[in-house]
Design a protein around this motif. Sequence first.
Motif, PDB file in Angstrom:
ATOM      1  N   ARG A   1       0.801  -1.223   0.000  1.00 37.67           N
ATOM      2  CA  ARG A   1       0.000   0.000   0.000  1.00 37.67           C
ATOM      3  C   ARG A   1       0.837   1.278   0.000  1.00 37.67           C
ATOM      4  NH1 ARG A   1      -3.465  -0.484  -2.593  1.00 37.67           N
ATOM      5  NH2 ARG A   1      -4.452   1.414  -1.810  1.00 37.67           N
ATOM      6  N   GLU A   2       2.151   1.132  -0.063  1.00 36.90           N
ATOM      7  CA  GLU A   2       3.040   2.292  -0.125  1.00 36.90           C
ATOM      8  C   GLU A   2       4.372   1.859  -0.727  1.00 36.90           C
ATOM      9  OE1 GLU A   2       3.493   4.427   3.561  1.00 36.90           O
ATOM     10  OE2 GLU A   2       4.891   5.862   2.674  1.00 36.90           O
ATOM     11  N   VAL A   3       4.914   2.687  -1.645  1.00 34.43           N
ATOM     12  CA  VAL A   3       6.157   2.295  -2.318  1.00 34.43           C
ATOM     13  C   VAL A   3       7.207   3.401  -2.244  1.00 34.43           C
ATOM     14  CG1 VAL A   3       4.963   0.747  -3.925  1.00 34.43           C
ATOM     15  CG2 VAL A   3       5.410   3.134  -4.598  1.00 34.43           C
ATOM     16  N   SER A   4       8.448   3.021  -2.580  1.00 38.92           N
ATOM     17  CA  SER A   4       9.512   4.012  -2.701  1.00 38.92           C
ATOM     18  C   SER A   4      10.225   3.822  -4.034  1.00 38.92           C
ATOM     19  CB  SER A   4      10.484   3.905  -1.531  1.00 38.92           C
ATOM     20  OG  SER A   4      10.970   2.599  -1.411  1.00 38.92           O
ATOM     21  N   VAL A   5      10.838   4.912  -4.511  1.00 40.97           N
ATOM     22  CA  VAL A   5      11.566   4.893  -5.786  1.00 40.97           C
ATOM     23  C   VAL A   5      12.947   5.503  -5.570  1.00 40.97           C
ATOM     24  CG1 VAL A   5       9.496   5.029  -7.226  1.00 40.97           C
ATOM     25  CG2 VAL A   5      10.597   7.150  -6.466  1.00 40.97           C
ATOM     26  N   VAL A   6      13.891   5.166  -6.463  1.00 42.95           N
ATOM     27  CA  VAL A   6      15.266   5.658  -6.331  1.00 42.95           C
ATOM     28  C   VAL A   6      15.686   6.388  -7.592  1.00 42.95           C
ATOM     29  CG1 VAL A   6      17.677   5.013  -5.952  1.00 42.95           C
ATOM     30  CG2 VAL A   6      15.871   3.651  -4.928  1.00 42.95           C
ATOM     31  N   VAL A   7      16.300   7.560  -7.415  1.00 46.38           N
ATOM     32  CA  VAL A   7      16.998   8.205  -8.519  1.00 46.38           C
ATOM     33  C   VAL A   7      18.436   8.419  -8.077  1.00 46.38           C
ATOM     34  CG1 VAL A   7      14.907   9.334  -9.363  1.00 46.38           C
ATOM     35  CG2 VAL A   7      16.440  10.580  -7.813  1.00 46.38           C
ATOM     36  N   SER A   8      19.277   8.848  -8.995  1.00 49.43           N
ATOM     37  CA  SER A   8      20.700   9.000  -8.686  1.00 49.43           C
ATOM     38  C   SER A   8      21.166  10.424  -8.937  1.00 49.43           C
ATOM     39  CB  SER A   8      21.513   8.039  -9.556  1.00 49.43           C
ATOM     40  OG  SER A   8      22.891   8.267  -9.368  1.00 49.43           O
ATOM     41  N   ALA A   9      22.074  10.887  -8.090  1.00 50.83           N
ATOM     42  CA  ALA A   9      22.679  12.206  -8.287  1.00 50.83           C
ATOM     43  C   ALA A   9      24.000  12.095  -9.036  1.00 50.83           C
ATOM     44  CB  ALA A   9      22.887  12.902  -6.946  1.00 50.83           C
ATOM     45  N   SER A  10      24.340  10.861  -9.483  1.00 51.68           N
ATOM     46  CA  SER A  10      25.555  10.726 -10.301  1.00 51.68           C
ATOM     47  C   SER A  10      25.274   9.779 -11.466  1.00 51.68           C
ATOM     48  CB  SER A  10      26.725  10.201  -9.465  1.00 51.68           C
ATOM     49  OG  SER A  10      26.713   8.786  -9.429  1.00 51.68           O
ATOM     50  N   GLU A  11      25.918  10.062 -12.614  1.00 52.84           N
ATOM     51  CA  GLU A  11      25.738   9.205 -13.793  1.00 52.84           C
ATOM     52  C   GLU A  11      26.317   7.813 -13.538  1.00 52.84           C
ATOM     53  OE1 GLU A  11      23.867   9.567 -16.234  1.00 52.84           O
ATOM     54  OE2 GLU A  11      23.608  11.717 -16.565  1.00 52.84           O
TER      55      GLU A  11
END
Length: 325
Positions: free
Chosen positions: A109-119
């Motif tokens: 009922r709740e999720v998280s996502v990841v992005v990156s601050a480096s290539e």
Amino acid sequence: MTPRMPSPRTQSEPGLPSRVTVFEVGPRDGLQAESDIVPTAVKAELCERLYAAGTRDLEVTSFVPPTWIPQLADAAELVAELDVPPGARAVALVPNMQGLQRAIDAGVREVSVVVSASESFAKANLNTTMAGALDRAVEVILAATAAGIPVRGYVSMAFGDPWEGAVDPAVVTSAAAQLHAAGARTIALGDTIGVGTPGLTVRLVSETLSAGVPVTALALHLHDTYGQSLANVHAALRLGVAEFDAAIGGLGRCPYAAGATGNLATEDLVWMLHGLGIETGLDLTALAATTRWLSRIRGVPAPSNVARALAAADMSRRAQEAESA
Ligand code: MG
């Protein structure tokens, strides 16, 4: 005379939040980075013990393809086994739309996502570019939010990167602002390799707030690799940040930083917060007992200072009680 169990000396400091959310990531971020595969039943008991210790904000697993992270291949089975207390959260990380669908099908009922601050990290860990990761995260946030599922967003390598070194704070704040604008409820800035120091923490937090992310939506995800995480927490508390990630027992070595110790240990964080008179709703003794229990089962000592000290105090108390009995 048997010594009392140690507890933090308490003195509040003006201007700090009166209550802090400790977002527990041990079962997910911790166990995914440990080399052993913990049985599903042990993971379920770990989550139950954490809930019983007062945890209400818990990331339980990740719906990445099982071939990526074998340690978390049992995500759906674990979620099915969980008995989540009323008012408590059981968040699952999802890498993309397929992961979101699998999580929803499993009852998350709740999720998280990841992005990156480096290539470099985007390529190595997320198998895409920084822009690609952000697009993917925004797509998940929009779909999840439309389905009534709240989303938490992580910005990884926000404090530095093992390949590139320094990371531009403007890249971090821009990613955080975009996740927030898309609808993520909380944005956690991740010091994935633990290179952050207090001055950088102050700068990143201040600039993220200036970029339009409200302090109530900001969290820090810190690693204790170089022993800096609590200093960084304290710097952020002074700016009003009131949510910090931690892993029970300090679980979770980052496989991309050689020799890196794990996430900030929940017990160490809670010891300091309670010492500052800040409410967490967590029972320090029960947390330390949970670490002792898991260490015993896995046969691996926990890197948490507080867990180690409390375990030693507990052993000497038991020995004295046995002597006097
Ligand atoms: Mg971590």
